[in-house]
Design an enzyme around this catalytic site. Structure first.
Site, PDB file in Angstrom:
ATOM      1  N   SER A  17       0.834  -1.211  -0.035  1.00  0.00           N
ATOM      2  CA  SER A  17      -0.039   0.120   0.031  1.00  0.00           C
ATOM      3  C   SER A  17       0.861   1.197   0.013  1.00  0.00           C
ATOM      4  O   SER A  17       2.126   1.304   0.820  1.00  0.00           O
ATOM      5  CB  SER A  17      -0.929  -0.080   1.177  1.00  0.00           C
ATOM      6  OG  SER A  17      -1.592   1.301   1.346  1.00  0.00           O
ATOM      7  N   TYR A  28      -2.986  -0.199  10.077  1.00  0.00           N
ATOM      8  CA  TYR A  28      -3.005  -0.498   8.668  1.00  0.00           C
ATOM      9  C   TYR A  28      -1.565  -0.134   7.858  1.00  0.00           C
ATOM     10  O   TYR A  28      -0.975  -1.227   7.237  1.00  0.00           O
ATOM     11  CB  TYR A  28      -4.013  -0.047   8.010  1.00  0.00           C
ATOM     12  CG  TYR A  28      -4.052  -0.468   6.341  1.00  0.00           C
ATOM     13  CD1 TYR A  28      -4.606  -1.748   6.123  1.00  0.00           C
ATOM     14  CD2 TYR A  28      -3.762   0.398   5.334  1.00  0.00           C
ATOM     15  CE1 TYR A  28      -4.806  -2.104   4.821  1.00  0.00           C
ATOM     16  CE2 TYR A  28      -3.898   0.000   3.881  1.00  0.00           C
ATOM     17  CZ  TYR A  28      -4.291  -1.198   3.839  1.00  0.00           C
ATOM     18  OH  TYR A  28      -4.374  -1.570   2.522  1.00  0.00           O
TER      19      TYR A  28
END
Length: 261
Positions: free
Chosen positions: A144, A157
């Site tokens: 990500s 995250y």
């Protein structure tokens, strides 16, 4: 790009029931690969695989949680025995829990790392053990862009993805002597269920494109959100012979949202 070298080979994709993972499963199957798809959501996974099978594609469903190391070992052993040698692994499975660190729960923190980080470890370790004996293979981890840029309410995250990125690079260093390449594709905002879950209303997409100064989130210079196919195309590059001298690389596919940071 010529993908004839992929035809008939076995690929394993985690998180294959929806979003980017589902798109990867479909793309690889349409290239003629034998695709084994893992996902914890058995109902969604079986539905997606059944649909692809009805198109004559060679796809197989394995319902499991990637954080369950013992289950993963059993599945990988079974794929190697029944479907053939795994030439390609694509780690896509991931979960998202948002919240400020001060109030973030132990349970959410543990879940995010169990799937996003330990899951990548579990599957990569099992598959690479077989790849090492053959001195061949390609592993791609979906990271990500949040792994390289701090984000408010995404501490867990972002940290889990950063860990997965560095793990994949270290794995690539260890496996280079076996001619196994390990790379990362790091999406930005992509048109999937995970992205939708963060939108407050029907204007969520435009808000992401414009950026949110109050949370220090930069907008998207290309003025659009990625489609799953944008991410898939980057993954296909890494599994193909077009990238046969690239390993430990992290390709950011985010429309410029991280400004190259």
């Amino acid at each position: 790009m010529d993908f004839l070298e992929c035809s008939g080979k076995v690929a394993l994709v985690t998180g294959g029931a929806q979003g980017i993972g589902a798109a990867v499963v479909e793309a690889l199957a349409k290239l003629g690969m034998v695709v084994a798809a893992i996902d914890y959501n058995a109902e969604k996974l079986n539905g997606h695989v059944s649909n692809l099978k009805s198109q004559g594609l060679d796809v197989h469903a394995f319902a499991a949680d990637v954080s369950d190391g013992r289950a993963i070992v059993g599945i990988v052993d079974g794929i190697e025995r029944d479907l053939g040698p795994i030439e390609t692994l694509v780690n896509v499975a991931g979960v998202l829990r948002t919240g400020l660190i001060e109030s973030f729960s132990d349970e959410d923190w543990a879940k995010i790392f169990a799937v996003n980080t330990t899951g990548v470890f579990n599957v990569s370790r099992s598959v690479s053990t077989y790849m090492m004996t053959r001195k061949s293979g390609s592993i791609v981890t979906v990271g990500s862009n949040a792994a390289s840029v701090p984000r408010i309410s995404l501490g867990a995250y972002a940290a889990s993805k950063a860990a997965a990125v560095m793990f994949t690079k270290c794995l690539g260093l260890e496996l280079a002597q076996y001619n196994i390449r390990c790379n990362i594709v790091s999406p930005g905002s992509t048109d999937t269920e995970m992205q939708w879950s963060m939108w407050n209303d029907e204007n969520g997409a435009q808000a992401v494109i414009n950026g949110m100064p109050e949370t220090f989130k930069v907008g998207i210079p290309l003025n659009k959100i990625a489609s799953p196919s944008d991410i898939v195309n980057a993954i296909l590059f890494f599994i193909s012979n077009q990238s046969n001298h690239i390993t430990m690389s992290n390709l950011c596919v985010d429309g410029g949202a991280t400004l190259g940071a």
